[in-house]
Design a protein around this motif. Structure first.
Motif, PDB file in Angstrom:
ATOM      1  N   ILE A  35      -5.707   1.071   1.921  1.00 14.05           N
ATOM      2  CA  ILE A  35      -5.176  -0.225   2.357  1.00 14.05           C
ATOM      3  C   ILE A  35      -5.573  -0.510   3.800  1.00 14.05           C
ATOM      4  N   VAL A  36      -5.511   0.518   4.632  1.00 14.04           N
ATOM      5  CA  VAL A  36      -5.925   0.334   6.031  1.00 14.04           C
ATOM      6  C   VAL A  36      -7.397  -0.107   6.088  1.00 14.04           C
ATOM      7  N   LEU A  37      -8.222   0.567   5.273  1.00 18.51           N
ATOM      8  CA  LEU A  37      -9.648   0.211   5.274  1.00 18.51           C
ATOM      9  C   LEU A  37      -9.862  -1.204   4.756  1.00 18.51           C
ATOM     10  N   TYR A  38      -9.017  -1.612   3.789  1.00 17.67           N
ATOM     11  CA  TYR A  38      -9.138  -2.965   3.254  1.00 17.67           C
ATOM     12  C   TYR A  38      -8.805  -3.984   4.336  1.00 17.67           C
TER      13      TYR A  38
ATOM     14  N   GLU B  23       7.031   3.024  -3.138  1.00 15.83           N
ATOM     15  CA  GLU B  23       7.045   4.207  -3.989  1.00 15.83           C
ATOM     16  C   GLU B  23       5.650   4.598  -4.454  1.00 15.83           C
ATOM     17  N   ARG B  24       4.753   3.638  -4.563  1.00 15.31           N
ATOM     18  CA  ARG B  24       3.446   3.934  -5.129  1.00 15.31           C
ATOM     19  C   ARG B  24       2.478   4.475  -4.096  1.00 15.31           C
ATOM     20  N   ARG B  25       2.817   4.422  -2.833  1.00 12.07           N
ATOM     21  CA  ARG B  25       1.830   4.733  -1.804  1.00 12.07           C
ATOM     22  C   ARG B  25       1.702   6.210  -1.535  1.00 12.07           C
ATOM     23  N   GLY B  26       0.600   6.788  -1.969  1.00 13.58           N
ATOM     24  CA  GLY B  26       0.250   8.123  -1.518  1.00 13.58           C
ATOM     25  C   GLY B  26      -0.554   7.986  -0.237  1.00 13.58           C
ATOM     26  N   LEU B  27      -1.028   9.083   0.293  1.00 14.63           N
ATOM     27  CA  LEU B  27      -1.783   9.060   1.550  1.00 14.63           C
ATOM     28  C   LEU B  27      -3.109   8.313   1.361  1.00 14.63           C
ATOM     29  N   LEU B  28      -3.843   8.693   0.274  1.00 14.49           N
ATOM     30  CA  LEU B  28      -5.147   8.064   0.035  1.00 14.49           C
ATOM     31  C   LEU B  28      -4.981   6.564  -0.161  1.00 14.49           C
TER      32      LEU B  28
END
Lengths: 355, 314
Positions: free
Chosen positions: B20-23, B10-15
């Motif tokens: 997370i991908v970059l992490y 629920e908390r995941r927006g696009l940014l």
């Protein structure tokens, strides 16, 4: 110290930086072959004093004598003293060997003798075979030793050390303290050692001077300074001490004077314990207990003056952490020998730096 | 009561997802950071450089005045003509003289700024060094045109002090003299030194600032007099700064065409020759070939600088 010749003598030395009296009328004799420490908090003037002896600073007044000769107007390169700097100040573009040989090169010591003295000195500081390394390839402790070797190889009459162990971690520092003391005894050169670490000063020194606000508060052997502090400042800075106000002191010793008693000299006893002769005693309530492993520190509020507290240190010979914590809130009697009480001259007290 | 955090989805927006991908894949952020600069260097800078160097392998047909786009070495061979060799040597000697003079003038000032000046004095000195860089290069050059002119302040001062003879003697030296300072190689040299001096002061100052005071004190403490300390400690430690500054002054002098154009006489410097070849003469291949010379000279210079340890401190 009778019969010993004086290596360094400061006579009414002053050094002002504008309004600031960094060194305020200091007089001091350091004897030949002595390990002498200048102890004090930062800004107390101890480093300035050392820099005055080295010649990096000019005194605003007074005299500095090296073996009886006034050197006040003599530049550092003509003084027979060498310095070990706090940041080591090694020459980064030279090898360890060239660093150590630097002073000998200037004195035009012949090549063969120079090489031999460098090798011997590196052996003394246990850096044999490191001649061709650059300072950047060494650890902090090794750099410290190179700095020591670079100064000692010149066989100065006095070696000045400006907090040389300040940048090292605790274990290495303790090891280097012992090494420094050993080296000093081997070479027999007068060491003047600046430090803010009272434990370091007590461990290594033959005598020490306690500095505060550009003045010397007390000079003496470590035992003298620790056991018989002259001023409230010394009592608080060298080790920890209970400094007792005149009003409270009157109730305990019957005399209105500022007194001190070391926490470890006080016995924590039962309220009805018998007071031995030649001892003082006072009742109080244990307010706080801090278990420190080897020791426990108790804070006792005095019955007669509820705002006065005495700190008491007891070795945990027979007690465990569980035992000592049960003492909190209990009524106790504090007993100590009369001769452990010192009457102090009032000067500024520093914040106690831990236990 | 503490409310439970909402489920992750629920908390995941696009940014948030991107972060997370970059992490999880750190090299992606490195690529994102480097992409613009790589494009700029790779395409715009190296691309145009390659295009220019390629031009050098074409030649100008002297008869038709057209550029023949065929591979040939004849344009590069033209560089070896005596008149061109003279241009290169003149420029290199000028660059060396300017660099040497700048180093001599800059060192004392940089040393004073690093060792003795403090607070307000230091700020004022930095300001004084940097201030000329904020004004237009052309404005400053034309100001010097007036200063060096026959009736300018230097001529007037020489006259007032009765030194006109010396000035005339300098101006009558063949090759570097001329009718007045504002039309002579000496004038070119003076203005070059003025214009590039800040680029020498700042790196030397930075190198000297990095020498701890205690190191200099240690040298004195070990018995070295100030002169010895200067030669054995300060100069070697500041030398990388001198080399760094000389890279600026040398390369900037090598490429400049405005100052020799404004102050010089008919003897060309590399920059001027390039300008004339690609402009008036329309000989782009020769202009391109000529630009290779300063590139090669700087290549050799940088290799030498690296050997001297100029980049060790970077």
């Amino acid at each position: 110290m009778d019969g010993k010749s004086v290596a360094v003598s400061l006579v009414n030395v002053r050094r002002y930086f504008g309004e600031v009296k960094a060194v305020d009328n200091v007089s001091l004799d350091v004897y030949d072959g002595e390990f002498f420490s200048m102890l004090g908090p930062s800004g107390s003037g101890k480093t300035t004093c050392l820099r005055l002896v080295a010649g990096f600073e000019r005194a605003s007044g007074g005299q500095i004598l090296l073996h009886g000769t006034d050197v006040s107007g003599v530049p550092p390169y003509d003084r027979d003293v060498n310095t070990v700097f706090q940041d080591y100040a090694l020459f980064p573009h030279m090898t360890v060997g060239d660093n150590v040989a630097y002073g000998l090169m200037i004195k035009k010591v012949p090549w063969a003798e120079r090489e031999q003295r460098v090798v011997e000195m590196l052996e003394l500081v246990r850096l044999s075979g490191m001649e061709n390394r650059k300072p950047s390839q060494l650890s902090g402790g090794q750099r410290q030793r190179v700095a020591l070797a670079r100064a000692l190889v010149n066989r100065p009459s006095v070696l000045l050390l400006d907090e040389p162990l300040g940048a090292l971690d605790l274990k290495l520092r303790q090891q280097m303290q012992i090494e420094l003391k050993n080296i000093q005894q081997q070479v027999g050169i007068t060491f003047i050692y600046v430090t803010h670490d009272q434990e370091e000063a007590l461990t290594m020194s033959d005598r020490l001077a306690v500095f505060n606000h550009g003045r010397i508060e007390q000079v003496g052997s470590p035992a003298e300074v620790y056991e018989r502090p002259a001023t409230t400042f010394v009592a608080g800075f060298v080790g920890t001490s209970n400094v007792i106000d005149a009003s409270v002191a009157r109730q305990i010793v019957g005399e209105a004077a500022t007194i001190s008693i070391r926490p470890e000299k006080i016995h924590l006893s039962a309220p009805d314990a018998l007071v031995p002769p030649e001892s003082y005693s006072i009742h109080g309530t244990v307010q706080d207990v801090v278990y420190l492993g080897m020791y426990t520190r108790y804070l006792v509020e005095l019955e007669t003056s509820p705002r006065a507290h005495l700190a008491v240190m007891q070795q945990n010979l027979e007690t465990t952490s569980m035992d000592v914590l049960t003492i909190r809130g209990k009524r106790v009697q504090l007993i100590w020998r009369r001769d452990f009480t010192r009457t102090l001259q009032r000067t500024e007290i520093v914040e106690e730096s831990g236990v | 009561m503490i409310s439970a955090p909402p489920p992750l989805a629920e908390r995941r927006g696009l940014l948030h997802s991107i972060s997370i991908v970059l992490y999880r894949f750190p090299f992606l952020s490195v690529i994102a950071l480097l992409l613009p600069i790589l494009l700029w260097i790779g395409v715009i800078y190296l691309g145009s450089l390659t295009a220019m160097l390629t031009q050098g392998f074409f030649y100008l047909d002297g008869f038709t005045g057209r550029i023949v786009r065929e591979f040939t070495l004849r344009t590069y061979q033209e560089l070896l003509l005596q008149q061109n060799i003279d241009i290169f040597l003149r420029t290199i000697v000028m660059a060396a003289a300017v660099t040497f003079t700048c180093a001599l003038l800059a060192f004392p000032l940089a040393y004073f700024m690093a060792r003795f000046a403090s607070g307000r004095t230091k700020a004022l000195l930095y300001l004084g060094v940097m201030l000329p860089l904020w004004s237009s290069y052309l404005v400053r050059i034309y100001a010097w045109k007036l200063i060096l002119a026959q009736e300018g302040i230097i001529g007037w001062l020489a006259n007032a002090l009765g030194l006109t003879g010396i000035l005339d003697a300098i101006l009558s030296i063949p090759g570097i003299g001329g009718p007045s300072l504002s039309f002579s190689i000496v004038g070119v040299y003076i203005v070059f030194v003025y214009i590039w001096l800040p680029y020498m002061i700042l790196p030397i100052n930075a190198a000297l600032e990095r020498v701890p005071k205690s190191v200099i004190e240690a040298s004195g403490d070990l018995g070295a007099r100030p002169g010895y300390t200067f030669r054995r400690i300060i100069l070697p430690l500041a030398f990388p700064g001198v080399v760094a500054g000389s890279i600026f002054t040398f390369s900037l002098t090598l490429g400049d065409y405005i100052i020799p154009g404004v102050f010089g006489n008919s003897s060309y410097f590399i920059g001027q020759a390039v300008l004339v070849q690609q402009g008036t003469a329309g000989n782009i291949p020769l202009a391109a070939a000529m630009t290779v010379v300063p590139i090669l000279v700087m290549g050799v210079y940088l290799l030498g600088a690296r050997r001297l340890g100029a980049f060790d401190a970077l």
